[in-house]
Design a protein around this motif. Structure first.
Motif, PDB file in Angstrom:
ATOM      1  N   ASP A   1     -11.349  -2.513  -3.875  1.00  0.00           N
ATOM      2  CA  ASP A   1     -10.350  -3.282  -3.138  1.00  0.00           C
ATOM      3  C   ASP A   1      -9.720  -4.393  -3.977  1.00  0.00           C
ATOM      4  OD1 ASP A   1     -12.477  -5.034  -3.277  1.00  0.00           O
ATOM      5  OD2 ASP A   1     -12.372  -5.635  -1.167  1.00  0.00           O
ATOM      6  N   THR A   2      -9.871  -4.323  -5.302  1.00  0.00           N
ATOM      7  CA  THR A   2      -9.203  -5.274  -6.175  1.00  0.00           C
ATOM      8  C   THR A   2      -7.699  -5.050  -6.127  1.00  0.00           C
ATOM      9  OG1 THR A   2     -11.092  -5.472  -7.678  1.00  0.00           O
ATOM     10  CG2 THR A   2      -8.927  -6.028  -8.568  1.00  0.00           C
ATOM     11  N   LEU A   3      -6.950  -6.125  -5.971  1.00  0.00           N
ATOM     12  CA  LEU A   3      -5.495  -6.038  -5.970  1.00  0.00           C
ATOM     13  C   LEU A   3      -4.978  -6.000  -7.401  1.00  0.00           C
ATOM     14  CD1 LEU A   3      -4.820  -8.601  -3.138  1.00  0.00           C
ATOM     15  CD2 LEU A   3      -4.035  -6.219  -3.107  1.00  0.00           C
ATOM     16  N   VAL A   4      -4.087  -5.049  -7.674  1.00  0.00           N
ATOM     17  CA  VAL A   4      -3.554  -4.859  -9.029  1.00  0.00           C
ATOM     18  C   VAL A   4      -2.064  -4.555  -8.958  1.00  0.00           C
ATOM     19  CG1 VAL A   4      -5.729  -4.078 -10.043  1.00  0.00           C
ATOM     20  CG2 VAL A   4      -4.185  -2.408  -8.987  1.00  0.00           C
ATOM     21  N   ARG A   5      -1.375  -4.879 -10.022  1.00  0.00           N
ATOM     22  CA  ARG A   5       0.044  -4.546 -10.152  1.00  0.00           C
ATOM     23  C   ARG A   5       0.129  -3.101 -10.637  1.00  0.00           C
ATOM     24  NH1 ARG A   5      -2.263  -8.541 -11.929  1.00  0.00           N
ATOM     25  NH2 ARG A   5      -1.721 -10.695 -11.423  1.00  0.00           N
ATOM     26  N   ILE A   6       0.790  -2.248  -9.865  1.00  0.00           N
ATOM     27  CA  ILE A   6       0.842  -0.841 -10.271  1.00  0.00           C
ATOM     28  C   ILE A   6       2.128  -0.495 -11.010  1.00  0.00           C
ATOM     29  CG2 ILE A   6      -0.744  -0.096  -8.463  1.00  0.00           C
ATOM     30  CD1 ILE A   6       1.703   1.017  -6.937  1.00  0.00           C
ATOM     31  N   ALA A   7       3.034  -1.468 -11.151  1.00  0.00           N
ATOM     32  CA  ALA A   7       4.243  -1.311 -11.974  1.00  0.00           C
ATOM     33  C   ALA A   7       4.981  -0.013 -11.627  1.00  0.00           C
ATOM     34  CB  ALA A   7       3.870  -1.400 -13.456  1.00  0.00           C
ATOM     35  N   SER A   8       5.207   0.859 -12.601  1.00  0.00           N
ATOM     36  CA  SER A   8       6.039   2.042 -12.350  1.00  0.00           C
ATOM     37  C   SER A   8       5.388   3.087 -11.453  1.00  0.00           C
ATOM     38  CB  SER A   8       6.451   2.687 -13.675  1.00  0.00           C
ATOM     39  OG  SER A   8       7.467   1.929 -14.293  1.00  0.00           O
ATOM     40  N   MET A   9       4.141   2.926 -11.106  1.00  0.00           N
ATOM     41  CA  MET A   9       3.567   3.779 -10.066  1.00  0.00           C
ATOM     42  C   MET A   9       4.157   3.433  -8.701  1.00  0.00           C
ATOM     43  SD  MET A   9      -0.353   4.218 -11.469  1.00  0.00           S
ATOM     44  CE  MET A   9      -1.100   4.280  -9.866  1.00  0.00           C
ATOM     45  N   THR A  10       4.993   2.383  -8.660  1.00  0.00           N
ATOM     46  CA  THR A  10       5.816   2.102  -7.482  1.00  0.00           C
ATOM     47  C   THR A  10       6.847   3.213  -7.259  1.00  0.00           C
ATOM     48  OG1 THR A  10       5.584  -0.283  -7.826  1.00  0.00           O
ATOM     49  CG2 THR A  10       7.453   0.431  -6.491  1.00  0.00           C
ATOM     50  N   LYS A  11       7.355   3.811  -8.334  1.00  0.00           N
ATOM     51  CA  LYS A  11       8.445   4.783  -8.239  1.00  0.00           C
ATOM     52  C   LYS A  11       8.137   5.955  -7.315  1.00  0.00           C
ATOM     53  CE  LYS A  11      10.602   3.713 -12.715  1.00  0.00           C
ATOM     54  NZ  LYS A  11       9.914   2.432 -12.984  1.00  0.00           N
ATOM     55  N   PRO A  12       6.961   6.597  -7.395  1.00  0.00           N
ATOM     56  CA  PRO A  12       6.687   7.673  -6.444  1.00  0.00           C
ATOM     57  C   PRO A  12       6.597   7.199  -4.998  1.00  0.00           C
ATOM     58  CG  PRO A  12       4.780   7.265  -7.863  1.00  0.00           C
ATOM     59  CD  PRO A  12       5.937   6.536  -8.461  1.00  0.00           C
ATOM     60  N   VAL A  13       6.172   5.964  -4.773  1.00  0.00           N
ATOM     61  CA  VAL A  13       6.124   5.434  -3.405  1.00  0.00           C
ATOM     62  C   VAL A  13       7.538   5.302  -2.851  1.00  0.00           C
ATOM     63  CG1 VAL A  13       5.362   3.531  -1.948  1.00  0.00           C
ATOM     64  CG2 VAL A  13       3.951   4.242  -3.905  1.00  0.00           C
ATOM     65  N   ILE A  14       8.465   4.781  -3.674  1.00  0.00           N
ATOM     66  CA  ILE A  14       9.858   4.653  -3.256  1.00  0.00           C
ATOM     67  C   ILE A  14      10.477   6.030  -3.036  1.00  0.00           C
ATOM     68  CG2 ILE A  14      12.137   3.839  -3.955  1.00  0.00           C
ATOM     69  CD1 ILE A  14      10.114   1.642  -3.120  1.00  0.00           C
ATOM     70  N   ALA A  15      10.155   6.986  -3.905  1.00  0.00           N
ATOM     71  CA  ALA A  15      10.682   8.342  -3.731  1.00  0.00           C
ATOM     72  C   ALA A  15      10.181   8.957  -2.429  1.00  0.00           C
ATOM     73  CB  ALA A  15      10.281   9.213  -4.921  1.00  0.00           C
ATOM     74  N   ALA A  16       8.900   8.773  -2.129  1.00  0.00           N
ATOM     75  CA  ALA A  16       8.346   9.298  -0.874  1.00  0.00           C
ATOM     76  C   ALA A  16       9.014   8.632   0.324  1.00  0.00           C
ATOM     77  CB  ALA A  16       6.836   9.088  -0.835  1.00  0.00           C
ATOM     78  N   CYS A  17       9.276   7.338   0.218  1.00  0.00           N
ATOM     79  CA  CYS A  17       9.959   6.619   1.295  1.00  0.00           C
ATOM     80  C   CYS A  17      11.352   7.202   1.523  1.00  0.00           C
ATOM     81  CB  CYS A  17      10.033   5.141   0.948  1.00  0.00           C
ATOM     82  SG  CYS A  17      10.683   4.096   2.256  1.00  0.00           S
ATOM     83  N   ALA A  18      12.080   7.465   0.436  1.00  0.00           N
ATOM     84  CA  ALA A  18      13.403   8.075   0.559  1.00  0.00           C
ATOM     85  C   ALA A  18      13.315   9.450   1.209  1.00  0.00           C
ATOM     86  CB  ALA A  18      14.056   8.175  -0.821  1.00  0.00           C
ATOM     87  N   MET A  19      12.275  10.212   0.868  1.00  0.00           N
ATOM     88  CA  MET A  19      12.132  11.554   1.434  1.00  0.00           C
ATOM     89  C   MET A  19      11.825  11.519   2.930  1.00  0.00           C
ATOM     90  SD  MET A  19      12.977  13.778  -0.727  1.00  0.00           S
ATOM     91  CE  MET A  19      12.352  15.271   0.081  1.00  0.00           C
ATOM     92  N   THR A  20      11.173  10.453   3.402  1.00  0.00           N
ATOM     93  CA  THR A  20      10.984  10.349   4.853  1.00  0.00           C
ATOM     94  C   THR A  20      12.330  10.192   5.548  1.00  0.00           C
ATOM     95  OG1 THR A  20      10.708   7.916   4.951  1.00  0.00           O
ATOM     96  CG2 THR A  20       8.717   9.249   4.532  1.00  0.00           C
TER      97      THR A  20
END
Length: 397
Positions: free
Chosen positions: A62-81
């Motif tokens: 449960d450590t909070l970390v900056r995932i940087a460009s691993m944000t991109k697939p999350v945004i892509a999935a959001c767009a696909m919804t």
């Protein structure tokens, strides 16, 4: 061999990779997650920081970390919804919602003067944004050598030391005032596509990107620790990020628990602004791998397929130089197109982030592997390969 198909000897190798990273002083801590056949193994070593309060807190799931460009697939999935809900369409021009990108011009010479242009042959579509084929992106060049590279770099700048930078509307206006580097759909150019997608999502929904991601991705999946900022109640779990000071050869703090992720999200957020945890990102990765809750299997299949043609790969560039010999690009993810001697199967997909995070889903093996580090600007490939080798030996031994 464990009941879920992992070997204890293989899991020990994963631990060794993390321990070597920490013992060598490359970072204060590391976390790895392996999931297969419904079973999850988490390996963590080291602490959240070299010094200060975090130096006494162990790295954990449960450590909070900056995932940087691993944000991109999350945004892509959001767009696909939004595509599934028919709010957006993949092949419709985006200039209905982004009029700043209507009737674009294209540089006659990508390295030449910015006033020598030709008309764009067609409009930009959402599919172009998701595949980084909109015609512009990150251009790597020495300052003063390539005019468009300097102009693109200036897109993010504020008007003074106290200005955090442009708003989404101002940024898209600036982008639309520049010529494209190449014709839409011609080639892959990394990075700007996801940022434009973030603006498009916000305008299509009439909400902030932060709220849309929370409503469409994080809340349905129970990703309670994933977002574009860290609240005061969670700051004690945020790992410190480091970078190398080239002048001294020592690691220095790049961002700490009281740094920029404690503030409202900056405009670069769609391309790399999420903070998450190893267990939260496993939840997202598992949702894609098993087609659960946020997207249908056909949408996941479309998102995780290679959309680049051989001709597009031939004129595209990325680091490392061999990238397109072994990978293609889907919607926010790389896709393995060539079998490895020992490792990810063809059709595996995932991505990495500048702080050292790395993720892969391998549908053929029903495997998810996530590596979490927090250090920028260093030679990560040996660590990634060591982690992947250990992960696949854990299912092969």
């Amino acid at each position: 061999m464990t009941a879920d198909g992992f070997s204890q000897r293989g899991l020990a190798r994963v631990r060794e990779v993390l321990q070597r990273h920490v013992e060598a002083g490359h970072g204060p801590g590391a976390v790895a997650v392996l999931a297969r056949h419904g079973e999850v193994h988490i390996e963590a070593t080291g602490t959240l920081a070299f010094e200060g309060a975090g130096s006494g807190t162990p790295m954990a799931a449960d450590t909070l970390v900056r995932i940087a460009s691993m944000t991109k697939p999350v945004i892509a999935a959001c767009a696909m919804t939004l595509v599934e809900d028919r709010v957006l369409r993949l092949d419709d021009p985006v200039d209905t919602l982004l009029p700043e990108l209507a009737e674009m011009t294209v540089l006659a010479d990508p390295n030449g003067p910015m006033d020598e242009t030709v008309p764009a042959e067609r409009p930009i579509t959402l599919r172009d944004l998701l595949t980084c084929r909109l015609g512009t992106g990150a251009i790597i060049a020495e300052p003063g050598t390539v005019p468009i590279a300097d102009a693109l770099d200036a897109l993010w700048r504020g008007r003074g030391p106290d200005d955090p930078g442009p708003s989404p509307d101002e940024w898209i206006r600036r982008l639309g005032a520049l010529p494209l580097v190449c014709q839409p759909g011609e080639r892959f150019i990394y990075n700007i596509g996801p940022t434009v997608t973030g603006v498009l999502i916000a305008r299509a929904t009439g909400m902030s990107l932060e709220d849309v991601v929370r409503e469409r991705i994080c809340e349905p999946l129970g990703m309670k620790d994933t977002g574009f900022r860290v609240g005061p109640e969670s700051a004690g779990r945020l790992a410190t990020a480091y970078e190398l000071d080239e002048a001294t050869g020592e690691l220095v703090v790049e961002d700490g628990p009281d740094g920029r992720w404690r503030q409202p999200p900056t405009f670069k957020a769609p391309a790399g602004g999420l903070v998450s945890t190893p267990e939260d990102f496993l939840t997202f990765a598992s949702a894609l791998l098993h087609g659960e809750r946020i997207l249908s299997r056909p949408s996941v299949g479309l998102m995780t397929s290679d959309h680049l043609t051989p001709a597009q790969k031939a004129v595209s560039s990325f680091t490392p130089e061999w990238f397109f010999r072994e990978y293609g690009w889907g919607f926010g993810v790389s896709v393995r197109t060539r079998s490895a001697r020992f490792g990810p199967s063809v059709g595996s997909y995932g991505w990495y982030g500048k702080y050292g995070s790395y993720w892969i889903n391998d549908p053929a093996e029903d495997l998810t592997a996530v590596l979490i580090l927090q250090r920028t600007e260093w030679e990560r490939l040996p660590v990634y390969l060591g982690f992947l080798t250990a992960a696949y030996r854990a299912i092969a031994d």
